[in-house]
Motif scaffolding. Structure first.
Motif, PDB file in Angstrom:
ATOM      1  N   THR A 229       8.198 -39.276 -17.555  1.00 11.01           N
ATOM      2  CA  THR A 229       6.824 -39.749 -17.744  1.00 11.01           C
ATOM      3  C   THR A 229       6.379 -40.597 -16.558  1.00 11.01           C
ATOM      4  O   THR A 229       5.213 -40.667 -16.246  1.00 11.01           O
ATOM      5  CB  THR A 229       6.714 -40.619 -19.007  1.00 11.01           C
ATOM      6  N   GLU A 232       5.992 -38.954 -10.415  1.00 13.15           N
ATOM      7  CA  GLU A 232       5.181 -37.780 -10.157  1.00 13.15           C
ATOM      8  C   GLU A 232       6.094 -36.612  -9.800  1.00 13.15           C
ATOM      9  O   GLU A 232       7.088 -36.782  -9.115  1.00 13.15           O
ATOM     10  CB  GLU A 232       4.214 -38.079  -9.005  1.00 13.15           C
ATOM     11  N   ALA A 233       5.736 -35.442 -10.279  1.00 14.53           N
ATOM     12  CA  ALA A 233       6.590 -34.283 -10.087  1.00 14.53           C
ATOM     13  C   ALA A 233       6.523 -33.788  -8.652  1.00 14.53           C
ATOM     14  O   ALA A 233       5.524 -33.949  -7.974  1.00 14.53           O
ATOM     15  CB  ALA A 233       6.169 -33.171 -11.030  1.00 14.53           C
ATOM     16  N   SER A 234       7.609 -33.190  -8.217  1.00 14.61           N
ATOM     17  CA  SER A 234       7.585 -32.559  -6.906  1.00 14.61           C
ATOM     18  C   SER A 234       7.461 -31.058  -7.088  1.00 14.61           C
ATOM     19  O   SER A 234       7.778 -30.512  -8.144  1.00 14.61           O
ATOM     20  CB  SER A 234       8.856 -32.880  -6.131  1.00 14.61           C
ATOM     21  N   ALA A 235       7.000 -30.399  -6.046  1.00 14.97           N
ATOM     22  CA  ALA A 235       6.833 -28.948  -6.123  1.00 14.97           C
ATOM     23  C   ALA A 235       8.179 -28.272  -6.376  1.00 14.97           C
ATOM     24  O   ALA A 235       8.260 -27.258  -7.052  1.00 14.97           O
ATOM     25  CB  ALA A 235       6.206 -28.431  -4.840  1.00 14.97           C
ATOM     26  N   ARG A 236       9.255 -28.860  -5.836  1.00 11.61           N
ATOM     27  CA  ARG A 236      10.564 -28.255  -6.029  1.00 11.61           C
ATOM     28  C   ARG A 236      10.964 -28.283  -7.508  1.00 11.61           C
ATOM     29  O   ARG A 236      11.481 -27.314  -8.038  1.00 11.61           O
ATOM     30  CB  ARG A 236      11.619 -28.976  -5.191  1.00 11.61           C
ATOM     31  N   MET A 238       8.963 -28.349 -10.066  1.00  8.67           N
ATOM     32  CA  MET A 238       8.153 -27.361 -10.765  1.00  8.67           C
ATOM     33  C   MET A 238       8.744 -25.966 -10.581  1.00  8.67           C
ATOM     34  O   MET A 238       8.868 -25.199 -11.537  1.00  8.67           O
ATOM     35  CB  MET A 238       6.723 -27.375 -10.210  1.00  8.67           C
ATOM     36  N   ALA A 239       9.105 -25.665  -9.327  1.00  6.92           N
ATOM     37  CA  ALA A 239       9.640 -24.335  -9.033  1.00  6.92           C
ATOM     38  C   ALA A 239      10.934 -24.102  -9.796  1.00  6.92           C
ATOM     39  O   ALA A 239      11.145 -23.047 -10.396  1.00  6.92           O
ATOM     40  CB  ALA A 239       9.874 -24.193  -7.528  1.00  6.92           C
ATOM     41  N   VAL A 242      10.146 -23.378 -13.441  1.00  8.06           N
ATOM     42  CA  VAL A 242       9.630 -22.024 -13.655  1.00  8.06           C
ATOM     43  C   VAL A 242      10.788 -21.030 -13.639  1.00  8.06           C
ATOM     44  O   VAL A 242      10.910 -20.155 -14.497  1.00  8.06           O
ATOM     45  CB  VAL A 242       8.590 -21.674 -12.566  1.00  8.06           C
ATOM     46  N   ASP A 260       1.277 -36.368 -20.298  1.00  9.75           N
ATOM     47  CA  ASP A 260       0.243 -35.510 -19.754  1.00  9.75           C
ATOM     48  C   ASP A 260       0.649 -34.041 -19.894  1.00  9.75           C
ATOM     49  O   ASP A 260       1.659 -33.617 -19.372  1.00  9.75           O
ATOM     50  CB  ASP A 260       0.044 -35.866 -18.276  1.00  9.75           C
ATOM     51  N   ARG A 262      -0.895 -31.456 -18.763  1.00 12.23           N
ATOM     52  CA  ARG A 262      -1.444 -30.550 -17.754  1.00 12.23           C
ATOM     53  C   ARG A 262      -0.368 -29.768 -17.012  1.00 12.23           C
ATOM     54  O   ARG A 262      -0.481 -28.576 -16.788  1.00 12.23           O
ATOM     55  CB  ARG A 262      -2.272 -31.341 -16.748  1.00 12.23           C
ATOM     56  N   LEU A 263       0.704 -30.470 -16.648  1.00 11.59           N
ATOM     57  CA  LEU A 263       1.788 -29.806 -15.920  1.00 11.59           C
ATOM     58  C   LEU A 263       2.371 -28.668 -16.745  1.00 11.59           C
ATOM     59  O   LEU A 263       2.578 -27.572 -16.244  1.00 11.59           O
ATOM     60  CB  LEU A 263       2.890 -30.811 -15.591  1.00 11.59           C
ATOM     61  N   ARG A 265       1.041 -27.005 -19.238  1.00  7.04           N
ATOM     62  CA  ARG A 265       0.123 -25.886 -19.400  1.00  7.04           C
ATOM     63  C   ARG A 265       0.170 -24.983 -18.165  1.00  7.04           C
ATOM     64  O   ARG A 265       0.121 -23.768 -18.245  1.00  7.04           O
ATOM     65  CB  ARG A 265      -1.298 -26.400 -19.638  1.00  7.04           C
ATOM     66  N   GLN A 266       0.273 -25.635 -17.011  1.00 12.16           N
ATOM     67  CA  GLN A 266       0.350 -24.892 -15.767  1.00 12.16           C
ATOM     68  C   GLN A 266       1.589 -24.008 -15.742  1.00 12.16           C
ATOM     69  O   GLN A 266       1.534 -22.845 -15.364  1.00 12.16           O
ATOM     70  CB  GLN A 266       0.381 -25.909 -14.606  1.00 12.16           C
TER      71      GLN A 266
ATOM     72  N   PHE B  14       5.235 -18.628  -6.413  1.00  9.79           N
ATOM     73  CA  PHE B  14       4.728 -19.463  -7.498  1.00  9.79           C
ATOM     74  C   PHE B  14       3.202 -19.620  -7.472  1.00  9.79           C
ATOM     75  O   PHE B  14       2.622 -20.020  -6.463  1.00  9.79           O
ATOM     76  CB  PHE B  14       5.351 -20.857  -7.433  1.00  9.79           C
ATOM     77  N   LEU B 135      -0.048 -30.619  -8.605  1.00  9.11           N
ATOM     78  CA  LEU B 135       0.720 -29.488  -9.113  1.00  9.11           C
ATOM     79  C   LEU B 135       0.174 -28.932 -10.415  1.00  9.11           C
ATOM     80  O   LEU B 135       0.597 -27.888 -10.876  1.00  9.11           O
ATOM     81  CB  LEU B 135       2.175 -29.909  -9.310  1.00  9.11           C
ATOM     82  N   ALA B 136      -0.748 -29.641 -11.032  1.00 10.41           N
ATOM     83  CA  ALA B 136      -1.245 -29.193 -12.330  1.00 10.41           C
ATOM     84  C   ALA B 136      -2.721 -28.848 -12.247  1.00 10.41           C
ATOM     85  O   ALA B 136      -3.527 -29.312 -13.026  1.00 10.41           O
ATOM     86  CB  ALA B 136      -0.995 -30.260 -13.390  1.00 10.41           C
ATOM     87  N   SER B 247       7.160 -31.090  -0.088  1.00  9.01           N
ATOM     88  CA  SER B 247       7.371 -31.350  -1.511  1.00  9.01           C
ATOM     89  C   SER B 247       8.223 -30.258  -2.140  1.00  9.01           C
ATOM     90  O   SER B 247       9.079 -30.524  -2.980  1.00  9.01           O
ATOM     91  CB  SER B 247       6.018 -31.427  -2.213  1.00  9.01           C
ATOM     92  N   TYR B 248       7.995 -29.029  -1.709  1.00 12.96           N
ATOM     93  CA  TYR B 248       8.735 -27.898  -2.271  1.00 12.96           C
ATOM     94  C   TYR B 248      10.182 -27.893  -1.798  1.00 12.96           C
ATOM     95  O   TYR B 248      11.110 -27.752  -2.589  1.00 12.96           O
ATOM     96  CB  TYR B 248       8.061 -26.585  -1.883  1.00 12.96           C
ATOM     97  N   LEU B 252      10.082 -33.766  -3.053  1.00 11.38           N
ATOM     98  CA  LEU B 252       9.341 -35.027  -3.100  1.00 11.38           C
ATOM     99  C   LEU B 252       8.024 -34.804  -3.848  1.00 11.38           C
ATOM    100  O   LEU B 252       7.483 -33.699  -3.837  1.00 11.38           O
ATOM    101  CB  LEU B 252       9.044 -35.516  -1.680  1.00 11.38           C
TER     102      LEU B 252
END
Lengths: 311, 290
Positions: A229, A232-236, A238-239, A242, A260, A262-263, A265-266, B14, B135-136, B247-248, B252
Motif C-alpha cells: 500500500t 509506488e509500483a515499478s514497471a518491473r 507490474m510486468a 502480469v 487503490d 486502479r493498478l 484493474r489495469q 505489455f 502504471l495505472a 523503471s521496467y 524502480l
C-alpha cells in the motif's frame, strides 16, 4: 453551629453524589474496541448492556491509523478494551499508556488457531517449530476463519463477564446465539466452496490479509508481487505480476476496500483475469455497504469469491 | 538481450507499458511548453502551488461521485481556476504581489482540501486514491490526458504571439490591444487544465516534474521561445521513455524514475549546455556573458 452543620451536610451529600456517579455509569459497560470488526462482535456480545466504540472506524486502515485526542479520552474512560493482538494494532500500546488506561484488555486472538506469517521474500520461517505464542510471527488477521471467530466471541464474552460479573449470564447467552449464527454461516458456505473446480482456486489480492481464509477454504491467495500500500509500483513489478497471472493461471483479481484499485484493474484488462469485486479485509464497510457487520462481511467475501471462481 | 530488445520489448509485451508511454508522451507535449512560459514569467513555483490548490475540488468530486475521473478533473479545474483568478485579481487591485497572493490562496485552498478529505471520517489515505500513477492509466485517463494535450497545443498556437509579447513587455500589449489580462487568463486556464488532468491521471510529481524540469533544461539549449518549447518537449519525451525503461529494467517506481531522468538531463544541461551553462561560463571570460 447550624450553618456549620449544613455546610458539612452539603459537602457529604456532594461527595456521595460524586462517588455514586461511576456506579451509575457502570451499568452500561464502556467498551473500546480497536477496529470495526471487533467492535461489531463486542456489540453483539454486549447487547444493550454495553456501549461500544471502535477506534479505527468503517473502511479505515488499521495499519496507518492516527489516534485522535477523542480516542485517547475514550480509552481512558473505558471499562474494557478489546484488541485483536498479534501486533495487529501496533499503535495501541502507546495509546493505552498515554491515556493511562489500566483496566482489563481482552486479546481476542487468545487461543485461536493461528497461522505463521508467510514470508514474501522466500525464506521459510514456518519450519522453526515455534508455537503460536510467538506473536511476532503469527498472522494477525485470524478473523477470516469463521472457526476463529468463535474464539473471538468467547474471549470477548469472558472479558465482559470479568469486568461486569453481574451480567455474566447475559453475555454468555448473547455469545451462544452469536456463535450459532457463525456456525450456520460456515455450514451454508463450506459445501459451495468445496464445489469450486480445483483449477480455478488461485486468486490475487492487494492485501495479504487472507491467509486464514486460504487455510479454511483451500483457496490460494497470491499477493501482487512487490506491491504494498505504501510504495509506488515499478514497471518491473507490474510486468512480473502480469507474467505471474498468465503462468500460474490465476482466475480472478480482487480489489480491496482499502487500497487503490486502479493498478489491479489495469492488470486485469491486460491478462483477461476476472475482476472479482471488493473483498473486505481489515475493516467493515459503512452501514449501507455490503459488509456492515462481521457476518455480512464474511458472507460477502465468500459470495464474491464463489461468484468470481464459479464463472 | 540486444539493445533493440532492451528498448522495444517491454512496450511490445505489455499493454500497461504502452499506455504509460502514451500518457507520458501526451503530458510531455501538453505540459512542457507551459513550463517554458512559467520560467520566462518567473512563475516556476506556480505549478507546484496550483496542484495543491486543486485538492478541494478533486476531493469534493471524489466524495460526491465515488471514483469518476471526469468529475474529479472538473472539480479540480473549477477550484484551480478560482484560485488562479482570485490571486490574479488581488494582485492587480491590492498591494499584494502575485506570488504572495497566490501563496495565500493556495494555502487556503489546500487547508480546505485537507479538511474535506479528513471529514470523510475515515483514516483511508484519500490522497493515495486521488493521485493517479503512471502504471495505472486506464482508457478514461488516457483520453483525458490526450484531449487536454491536444487542446493545450492548439490554444497555445493561437495565443502564442500575444503570450510571448506579454511575457517580455506586458505594458506594450496592454497599450496596443488591451488584451493582456485575457491572454494571461487563457494561459492560466491552460495551466490549471494540464495540472488537473495530469495529477488525477498520473500523479502530482509527474505533472509538475514534466512541466518544469524539461523547461529548465531547455533554457541551456535555446534562446528563442519557440525553440525553447521544442527543446522542452524533446527533453520531456526522452525522459519519459528513459524513465519507463529504467523503471521496467531496474524495478524502480515509474513516476520518480521518469522525473529523475528529466532531472539528470537537466543537470547535464546545467553543466554542459551551450547557453549560459557552467561550462560555457568557465570557458569564456567571466565578463560579457549573456
Amino acid at each position: 453551629m447550624t450553618t456549620y452543620k449544613a455546610f458539612i451536610l452539603a459537602i457529604v451529600t456532594t461527595l456521595a453524589f460524586f462517588t455514586h456517579l461511576p456506579v451509575q455509569a457502570a451499568e452500561m459497560l464502556r467498551v473500546v474496541a480497536s477496529f470495526s470488526i471487533l467492535a461489531d462482535m463486542a456489540k453483539r456480545v454486549g447487547g444493550d448492556k454495553a456501549t461500544v466504540r471502535a477506534l479505527v472506524g468503517y473502511d479505515g486502515d488499521s495499519h496507518v491509523y492516527q489516534p485522535s485526542p477523542d480516542d485517547a479520552k475514550a480509552v481512558a474512560r473505558a471499562d474494557v478494551m478489546v484488541i485483536n493482538g498479534l501486533k495487529f494494532e501496533g499503535w495501541l500500546e502507546r495509546l493505552i499508556k498515554s491515556a493511562e488506561y489500566e483496566g482489563p484488555v481482552v486479546v481476542a486472538t487468545d487461543g485461536a488457531r493461528l497461522l505463521e506469517v508467510e514470508d514474501d521474500h522466500g525464506e521459510d520461517h514456518s519450519k522453526t517449530g515455534q508455537h503460536s505464542h510467538d506473536h511476532g510471527l503469527s498472522d494477525p488477521h485470524a478473523w477470516h476463519d469463521l472457526r476463529n471467530a468463535e474464539v473471538y466471541v468467547r474471549n470477548i464474552a469472558r472479558g465482559f463477564s470479568h469486568a461486569d460479573p453481574g451480567n455474566t449470564r447475559f453475555y454468555g447467552a448473547n455469545a451462544d446465539a452469536y456463535v450459532m449464527e457463525i456456525r450456520s454461516l460456515e455450514a451454508e458456505f463450506r459445501p459451495r466452496i468445496s464445489a469450486l473446480p480445483a483449477d480455478r482456486r488461485r486468486v490475487i489480492t492487494t492485501h495479504g490479509a487472507f491467509g486464514y481464509f486460504a487455510r479454511a477454504y483451500g483457496i490460494t491467495f497470491r499477493a501482487p508481487v512487490g506491491m504494498s500500500t505504501e510504495s509506488e509500483a515499478s514497471a518491473r513489478d507490474m510486468a512480473k505480476l502480469v507474467r505471474q497471472i498468465q503462468k500460474e493461471s490465476i482466475a480472478a483479481v480482487f480489489v480491496e476496500n482499502i487500497t487503490d484499485g486502479r493498478l489491479l484493474r489495469q492488470i486485469a484488462t491486460e491478462t483477461g483475469a476476472v475482476i472479482g469485486g471488493t473483498l473486505y479485509s481489515d475493516a467493515l464497510s459503512g452501514l449501507d455497504g455490503p459488509a456492515s457487520t462481521y457476518l455480512d462481511m464474511m458472507r460477502h467475501n465468500l459470495r464474491t469469491i464463489i461468484g468470481a471462481l464459479g464463472s | 538481450m540486444t539493445p533493440m530488445e532492451f528498448l522495444i520489448d517491454p512496450f511490445i509485451e505489455f499493454a500497461f507499458m504502452r499506455r504509460a508511454l502514451a500518457a507520458s508522451l501526451a503530458i510531455s507535449v501538453g505540459c512542457a511548453p507551459l513550463g517554458v512560459i512559467l520560467i520566462l514569467r518567473r512563475m516556476s513555483l506556480t505549478g507546484d502551488a496550483m496542484t495543491h490548490a486543486l485538492l478541494p475540488g478533486v476531493a469534493v468530486a471524489f466524495l460526491l461521485t465515488g471514483f469518476s475521473l471526469p468529475a474529479m478533473v472538473l472539480g479540480g479545474f473549477i477550484t484551480g481556476l478560482t484560485v488562479a483568478w482570485f490571486s490574479g485579481a488581488v494582485a492587480r487591485s491590492t498591494v499584494l504581489r502575485e506570488d504572495a497572493s497566490l501563496a495565500a490562496f493556495y494555502l487556503i485552498s489546500l487547508a480546505l482540501g485537507v479538511l474535506i478529505v479528513s471529514s470523510k471520517g475515515s483514516s483511508v489515505d484519500l490522497m493515495h486514491v486521488l493521485f493517479g500513477t503512471v502504471l495505472a492509466v486506464d482508457d478514461t485517463a488516457l483520453f483525458i490526458v490526450a484531449t487536454i494535450a491536444t487542446l493545450s497545443v492548439l490554444t497555445l498556437a493561437v495565443i502564442y504571439r500575444a503570450l510571448v509579447v506579454e511575457c517580455f513587455d506586458p505594458t506594450f500589449l496592454a497599450s496596443v490591444q488591451g488584451r493582456g489580462a485575457l491572454v494571461h487568463m487563457a494561459f492560466l486556464t491552460l495551466l490549471v487544465l494540464n495540472l488537473v488532468g495530469g495529477f488525477t491521471a498520473l500523479g502530482t510529481l509527474m505533472v509538475v516534474g514534466i512541466m518544469m524540469l524539461p523547461a529548465a533544461a531547455a533554457r541551456f539549449w535555446a534562446v528563442e521561445v519557440g525553440r525553447l518549447m521544442v527543446w522542452s518537449v524533446a527533453v520531456a519525451v526522452v525522459a519519459s521513455v528513459a524513465g519507463l525503461l529504467v523503471s521496467y529494467h531496474a524495478g524502480l517506481p515509474s513516476g520518480p524514475a521518469i522525473i529523475l531522468s528529466a532531472g539528470v538531463i537537466c543537470g547535464f544541461s546545467m553543466a554542459f549546455g551551450p547557453r549560459g551553462s557552467l561550462w560555457t561560463r568557465w570557458r569564456t571570460a567571466p565578463h560579457f556573458v549573456r
